[in-house]
Design an enzyme around this catalytic site. Structure first.
Site, PDB file in Angstrom:
ATOM      1  CD  GLU A  57      -2.751   1.305   2.447  1.00 53.13           C
ATOM      2  OE1 GLU A  57      -3.518   2.282   2.538  1.00 53.13           O
ATOM      3  OE2 GLU A  57      -2.653   0.428   3.319  1.00 53.13           O
ATOM      4  NE  ARG A 292       5.106  -8.361  11.041  1.00 46.85           N
ATOM      5  CZ  ARG A 292       4.458  -7.201  11.160  1.00 46.85           C
ATOM      6  NH1 ARG A 292       3.189  -7.172  11.539  1.00 46.85           N
ATOM      7  NH2 ARG A 292       5.070  -6.071  10.889  1.00 46.85           N
ATOM      8  CE  LYS A 302       3.782   0.524   4.878  1.00 50.52           C
ATOM      9  NZ  LYS A 302       2.916   0.503   3.678  1.00 50.52           N
TER      10      LYS A 302
END
Length: 586
Positions: A57, A292, A302
């Protein structure tokens, strides 16, 4: 493309190899661009054996955690004769910017990966699929699989239930398809305020998986999109857009991190409904999850990284202390070291923590064999060779790389006054100290053996200069050098010839190995010594560098040239020390 997978395997490779052996995706057709089923129906067979994708994104800069996904997805496509797409999942107009798109494109290429060749250019945007997504939503409404819900957001949240209690049906769940379709069209046209209506899938409000309790597919957003402007007033949710984008692009293996595992039933349900309606190319993509990257002393949220930038705790997204890939690049990390790190940590099905020194060691291992050597004095102290003639200088020679003689040698001058490191002299040496102190002999590396004769102090008692005499027949590389046996060797630079420089010593940004775990205040764990700026000197051979040139400053570690400061002197960032010496102090 390499058609043969490497020997090292993991569960993802095993899945792909099983699919290839079974011919699971052998019947796919590919029109050369994404599209619904009719677009591919009469196309040639897909030339890619598999298709993967990296779908960021564009709401921030990529960090070290993203590097694992980039290397994994592009690497799998490379190793199995496939294609990897770079797709921007740009479905949230309030958070996304072209700046981030440009930065992501640049850094994926910096890592060494490409999505375009002479046959295909696989750079895509989910926003390019909005028309198809909207048409698919109308199909779901008409087929009885979706409805417009007019509850308030709070009512939807409450009626969704909990992990132990089932949800309650919306009073609008049985709204006639024609009515839902009309409301949905008016939502698209901007007739309603945000939160007034949403489009929901009709699945199962009693499902033990909360993601399957009539999830929201579309919501009203009156916002400017960075690519489509104000054309749309409804935007798809990620769980709706992501699987459809995969299917439109002919993705075979949609590799996601573990937080999407509970979303996989919705992924499969949505594609199955659209597939049975003839909207999507068959066979459908499959989602596979992997663990992850969790790296100690690092945060990858983020939102929190943005907070560090906005509140001035760092000097921007490319601050060398940041875990962003642009920050790591400025720190001196190489694409090869990042890929090596990702290869070493491997792929797992369960989450675990990777120790920060594993990342640092990957950089050391990459640079050790190829970084040229140079001398830097970071804490300068003047050394005067009293018996060396004033105004005279001579050349000393050193290898560019001690293990690579083919790289040749470098030369720099020796003179009467030199710079040495301040901690290479003491008047009261501790046991095991073999450097300069009155009466002791050391070798000036690549130069002469000297004997310390004393020091000068200022009015405050600080040592401001060290004095020594040299042995003229002891110069390195001459026959007489072997006659001198000393236990210490120190670095030096000619004071008259050394280049002034600014050196920035970077360390871990946090002193806590898990700075944001368990709801902790990550700002409280900031390392006050994560950046130290020193006035230093470097050898005169470093007078014509390009930004990004890397060196090993002997005894100090690996450094990268980061351009010049406003005064015109060069700036060098320390990438990593020669060995792990981190000692957190609170």
């Amino acid at each position: 493309m390499n058609q043969t997978a490497p020997a090292a395997g993991n569960f993802l490779r095993a899945r792909i190899e099983d699919d290839l052996a079974a011919g699971t995706y052998a019947s796919r057709r590919w029109a050369g661009r994404p599209g619904p089923a009719p677009a591919h129906a009469h196309a040639e067979p897909d030339p890619a054996r598999i298709r993967t994708r990296f779908p960021p994104e564009p709401n921030g800069y990529l960090h070290i955690g993203h590097a694992k996904s980039v290397c994994l997805n592009f690497g799998l496509a490379r190793d199995y004769g496939g294609r990897c797409h770079l797709r921007f999942d740009d479905t949230n107009p309030t958070r996304e910017e072209q700046e981030y798109v440009d930065a992501i494109v640049e850094v994926v290429r910096w890592l060494g990966f490409e999505w375009a060749d002479e046959r295909e250019d696989n750079l895509y945007f989910a926003s390019d699929y909005f028309e198809w997504m909207y048409a698919f939503a109308e199909y779901l409404i008409e087929a009885g699989h979706a409805y417009v819900d007019s509850q308030t957001p709070e009512q939807i949240r409450v009626n969704r239930g909990s992990l132990t209690e089932p949800g309650a049906d919306s009073p609008f769940r049985n709204r006639p398809p024609a009515e839902s379709r009309e409301l949905f069209r008016r939502m698209r046209d901007g007739a309603f305020a945000e939160g007034e209506h949403v489009l929901r899938a009709r699945i199962d409000m009693a499902s033990p998986n909360i993601n399957m309790r009539d999830p929201v597919l579309y919501r009203v957003r009156h916002a400017e999109h960075h690519r489509t402007g104000d054309r749309w007033c409804v935007y798809p949710m990620y769980d709706y857009a992501h699987p459809i984008s995969d299917a439109l692009e002919n993705i075979t293996h949609s590799v996601c991190t573990l937080e999407f595992e509970d979303h996989r039933p919705l992924y499969d349900w949505l594609l199955a409904r659209l597939g049975e309606g003839g909207r999507l190319n068959m066979p459908l993509p499959q989602q596979i999850e992997f663990a992850r990257l969790n790296l100690t002393y690092v945060i990858t949220s983020k939102r929190r990284l943005l907070q560090l930038v906005q509140e001035g705790h760092v000097d921007g997204w490319d601050d060398p202390r940041m875990p962003t890939l642009v920050g790591l690049s400025r720190r001196g990390y190489t694409p090869e070291s990042i890929r090596l790190f990702c290869d070493r940590i491997g792929v797992a099905k369960s989450d675990s923590w990777i120790e920060y020194p594993v990342l640092e060691q990957a950089l050391r291992d990459d640079l050790e064999a190829r970084a040229p050597r140079a001398i830097a004095v970071l804490s300068p102290l003047r050394l005067i060779i009293d018996d060396y003639p004033e105004g005279r200088s001579e050349t000393c020679t050193a290898p560019v790389h001690p293990q690579r003689p083919e790289l040749g040698t470098r030369t720099f001058p020796f003179s009467r006054e030199l710079w040495i490191e301040a901690d290479d002299f003491t008047e009261d040496p501790p046991k095991g100290y073999f450097r300069l102190y009155p009466g002791n002999r050391v070798r000036l590396r690549y130069g002469f053996v000297i004997e310390c004769t004393g020091c000068d102090r200022d009015a405050a008692g600080n040592v401001v200069a060290v004095h020594a005499r040299h042995f003229a027949d002891s110069k390195s590389g001459t026959e007489g050098a072997a006659a001198y046996k000393v236990r210490g060797a120190i670095h030096w630079l000619s004071a008259a010839h050394a280049l002034a420089a600014e050196v920035r010593l970077y360390d871990r940004l946090f002193v806590d190995p898990m700075p944001d775990a368990g709801g902790k205040d990550f700002l409280a764990a900031l390392n006050p010594e994560s950046e130290r700026v020193l006035g230093a000197f470097v050898e005169p051979t470093l007078d014509a560098l390009e930004r990004g040139d890397r060196f090993q400053f002997e005894s100090h570690g690996y450094f990268v040239f980061d351009g010049t400061v406003p005064t015109g002197i060069g700036r060098f960032n320390r990438s990593v020390t020669l060995r792990d010496s981190f000692s957190p102090r609170r």
